[in-house]
Scaffold this motif. Structure first.
Motif, PDB file in Angstrom:
ATOM      1  N   GLU A   9       0.955  -1.015   0.032  1.00 20.79           N
ATOM      2  CA  GLU A   9       0.115  -0.109   0.006  1.00 20.79           C
ATOM      3  C   GLU A   9       0.740   1.296   0.009  1.00 20.79           C
ATOM      4  O   GLU A   9       0.651   2.253  -0.550  1.00 20.79           O
ATOM      5  CB  GLU A   9      -0.891  -0.023   1.356  1.00 20.79           C
ATOM      6  N   LEU A  10       1.902   1.420   0.783  1.00 21.56           N
ATOM      7  CA  LEU A  10       2.767   2.294   0.616  1.00 21.56           C
ATOM      8  C   LEU A  10       3.613   2.589  -0.425  1.00 21.56           C
ATOM      9  O   LEU A  10       3.772   3.608  -0.973  1.00 21.56           O
ATOM     10  CB  LEU A  10       3.896   2.223   1.834  1.00 21.56           C
ATOM     11  N   TYR A  11       3.982   1.451  -1.120  1.00 25.04           N
ATOM     12  CA  TYR A  11       4.695   1.416  -2.611  1.00 25.04           C
ATOM     13  C   TYR A  11       3.803   2.441  -3.620  1.00 25.04           C
ATOM     14  O   TYR A  11       3.989   3.237  -4.356  1.00 25.04           O
ATOM     15  CB  TYR A  11       4.937   0.410  -3.072  1.00 25.04           C
ATOM     16  N   TYR A  12       2.595   1.804  -3.785  1.00 27.79           N
ATOM     17  CA  TYR A  12       1.643   2.392  -4.414  1.00 27.79           C
ATOM     18  C   TYR A  12       0.951   3.714  -4.338  1.00 27.79           C
ATOM     19  O   TYR A  12       0.689   4.543  -5.076  1.00 27.79           O
ATOM     20  CB  TYR A  12       0.241   1.338  -4.682  1.00 27.79           C
ATOM     21  N   ARG A  13       0.974   3.866  -2.877  1.00 19.07           N
ATOM     22  CA  ARG A  13       0.512   5.408  -2.351  1.00 19.07           C
ATOM     23  C   ARG A  13       1.604   6.294  -2.875  1.00 19.07           C
ATOM     24  O   ARG A  13       1.453   7.351  -3.602  1.00 19.07           O
ATOM     25  CB  ARG A  13       0.238   5.316  -1.094  1.00 19.07           C
ATOM     26  N   LYS A  14       3.102   6.005  -2.862  1.00 20.56           N
ATOM     27  CA  LYS A  14       3.916   6.804  -3.094  1.00 20.56           C
ATOM     28  C   LYS A  14       4.134   6.984  -4.766  1.00 20.56           C
ATOM     29  O   LYS A  14       4.292   8.003  -5.257  1.00 20.56           O
ATOM     30  CB  LYS A  14       5.344   6.240  -2.655  1.00 20.56           C
ATOM     31  N   ALA A  15       3.849   6.000  -5.418  1.00 20.38           N
ATOM     32  CA  ALA A  15       3.879   5.746  -6.911  1.00 20.38           C
ATOM     33  C   ALA A  15       2.746   6.918  -7.377  1.00 20.38           C
ATOM     34  O   ALA A  15       2.738   7.399  -8.264  1.00 20.38           O
ATOM     35  CB  ALA A  15       3.872   4.434  -7.523  1.00 20.38           C
ATOM     36  N   ALA A  16       1.740   6.908  -6.577  1.00 25.87           N
ATOM     37  CA  ALA A  16       0.567   7.727  -7.082  1.00 25.87           C
ATOM     38  C   ALA A  16       0.678   9.273  -6.692  1.00 25.87           C
ATOM     39  O   ALA A  16       0.190   9.793  -7.441  1.00 25.87           O
ATOM     40  CB  ALA A  16      -0.862   7.206  -6.596  1.00 25.87           C
ATOM     41  N   THR A  17       1.651   9.343  -5.910  1.00 24.42           N
ATOM     42  CA  THR A  17       1.769  10.815  -5.620  1.00 24.42           C
ATOM     43  C   THR A  17       3.162  11.378  -5.980  1.00 24.42           C
ATOM     44  O   THR A  17       3.177  12.631  -5.498  1.00 24.42           O
ATOM     45  CB  THR A  17       1.395  11.063  -3.994  1.00 24.42           C
ATOM     46  N   ASN A  18       4.076  10.700  -6.207  1.00 24.73           N
ATOM     47  CA  ASN A  18       5.290  11.296  -6.522  1.00 24.73           C
ATOM     48  C   ASN A  18       5.729  11.118  -8.087  1.00 24.73           C
ATOM     49  O   ASN A  18       5.368   9.910  -8.763  1.00 24.73           O
ATOM     50  CB  ASN A  18       6.546  10.444  -5.789  1.00 24.73           C
ATOM     51  N   ASP A  19       6.607  12.117  -8.481  1.00 20.61           N
ATOM     52  CA  ASP A  19       6.813  11.704 -10.102  1.00 20.61           C
ATOM     53  C   ASP A  19       8.197  11.023 -10.011  1.00 20.61           C
ATOM     54  O   ASP A  19       9.070  11.079  -9.074  1.00 20.61           O
ATOM     55  CB  ASP A  19       7.362  13.178 -10.438  1.00 20.61           C
ATOM     56  N   PRO A  20       8.128   9.725 -10.816  1.00 28.06           N
ATOM     57  CA  PRO A  20       9.072   8.694 -10.787  1.00 28.06           C
ATOM     58  C   PRO A  20      10.663   9.549 -11.304  1.00 28.06           C
ATOM     59  O   PRO A  20      11.514   8.858 -11.025  1.00 28.06           O
ATOM     60  CB  PRO A  20       8.613   7.739 -11.810  1.00 28.06           C
ATOM     61  N   LEU A  21      10.467  10.413 -12.127  1.00 25.59           N
ATOM     62  CA  LEU A  21      11.711  11.163 -12.547  1.00 25.59           C
ATOM     63  C   LEU A  21      12.240  11.773 -11.588  1.00 25.59           C
ATOM     64  O   LEU A  21      13.860  11.860 -11.416  1.00 25.59           O
ATOM     65  CB  LEU A  21      11.390  12.043 -13.794  1.00 25.59           C
ATOM     66  N   THR A  22      11.904  12.606 -10.820  1.00 23.39           N
ATOM     67  CA  THR A  22      12.451  13.588  -9.751  1.00 23.39           C
ATOM     68  C   THR A  22      12.363  13.019  -8.389  1.00 23.39           C
ATOM     69  O   THR A  22      13.053  13.556  -7.476  1.00 23.39           O
ATOM     70  CB  THR A  22      11.815  15.026 -10.172  1.00 23.39           C
ATOM     71  N   GLY A  23      11.148  12.263  -8.209  1.00 21.57           N
ATOM     72  CA  GLY A  23      11.032  11.879  -6.964  1.00 21.57           C
ATOM     73  C   GLY A  23      10.413  13.037  -5.984  1.00 21.57           C
ATOM     74  O   GLY A  23      10.067  12.740  -4.634  1.00 21.57           O
ATOM     75  N   ILE A  24       9.985  13.853  -6.530  1.00 21.70           N
ATOM     76  CA  ILE A  24       9.363  15.199  -5.690  1.00 21.70           C
ATOM     77  C   ILE A  24       7.794  14.904  -6.051  1.00 21.70           C
ATOM     78  O   ILE A  24       7.379  14.257  -7.189  1.00 21.70           O
ATOM     79  CB  ILE A  24       9.666  16.368  -6.218  1.00 21.70           C
ATOM     80  N   PRO A  25       6.903  15.358  -5.026  1.00 21.33           N
ATOM     81  CA  PRO A  25       5.204  15.236  -5.256  1.00 21.33           C
ATOM     82  C   PRO A  25       4.965  15.642  -6.738  1.00 21.33           C
ATOM     83  O   PRO A  25       5.288  16.726  -7.266  1.00 21.33           O
ATOM     84  CB  PRO A  25       4.616  16.183  -4.201  1.00 21.33           C
ATOM     85  N   ASN A  26       4.124  14.681  -7.366  1.00 23.53           N
ATOM     86  CA  ASN A  26       3.430  15.112  -8.681  1.00 23.53           C
ATOM     87  C   ASN A  26       2.292  16.236  -8.350  1.00 23.53           C
ATOM     88  O   ASN A  26       2.092  16.671  -7.221  1.00 23.53           O
ATOM     89  CB  ASN A  26       3.008  13.828  -9.544  1.00 23.53           C
ATOM     90  N   ARG A  27       1.500  16.237  -9.306  1.00 21.46           N
ATOM     91  CA  ARG A  27       0.213  17.240  -9.082  1.00 21.46           C
ATOM     92  C   ARG A  27      -0.597  16.478  -8.074  1.00 21.46           C
ATOM     93  O   ARG A  27      -1.111  17.523  -7.089  1.00 21.46           O
ATOM     94  CB  ARG A  27      -0.521  17.224 -10.591  1.00 21.46           C
ATOM     95  N   ARG A  28      -1.003  15.314  -7.964  1.00 16.30           N
ATOM     96  CA  ARG A  28      -1.728  14.752  -6.961  1.00 16.30           C
ATOM     97  C   ARG A  28      -1.175  15.012  -5.482  1.00 16.30           C
ATOM     98  O   ARG A  28      -1.607  15.566  -4.633  1.00 16.30           O
ATOM     99  CB  ARG A  28      -2.047  13.336  -7.225  1.00 16.30           C
TER     100      ARG A  28
END
Length: 71
Positions: A9-28
């Protein structure tokens, strides 16, 4: 078993809220965090400032790494 589920759940939550290229939060991720910070500032009657950057030539990053990667 519960620990495995929590990790997934933590992995998928992070994947949904962080940009994979930069590691910073995405829009969501940014939106979720901004809502929490704004609510706390309002509750505590504190001023709130938002600073936003617009990166020049970001199209080059999208073209190189793909639009999926550059959010």
């Amino acid at each position: 078993m519960a620990l495995t589920k929590e990790r997934a759940e933590l992995y998928y939550r992070k994947a949904a809220t962080n940009d994979p290229l930069t590691g910073i939060p995405n829009r969501r991720g940014f939106s979720q965090k901004a809502q929490r910070v704004a609510a706390r500032a309002e509750r505590d009657r504190l001023p709130l400032t938002v600073l936003q950057f617009d990166l020049d030539n970001f199209k080059g990053i999208n073209d190189r790494f793909g639009h999926r990667m550059g959010d």
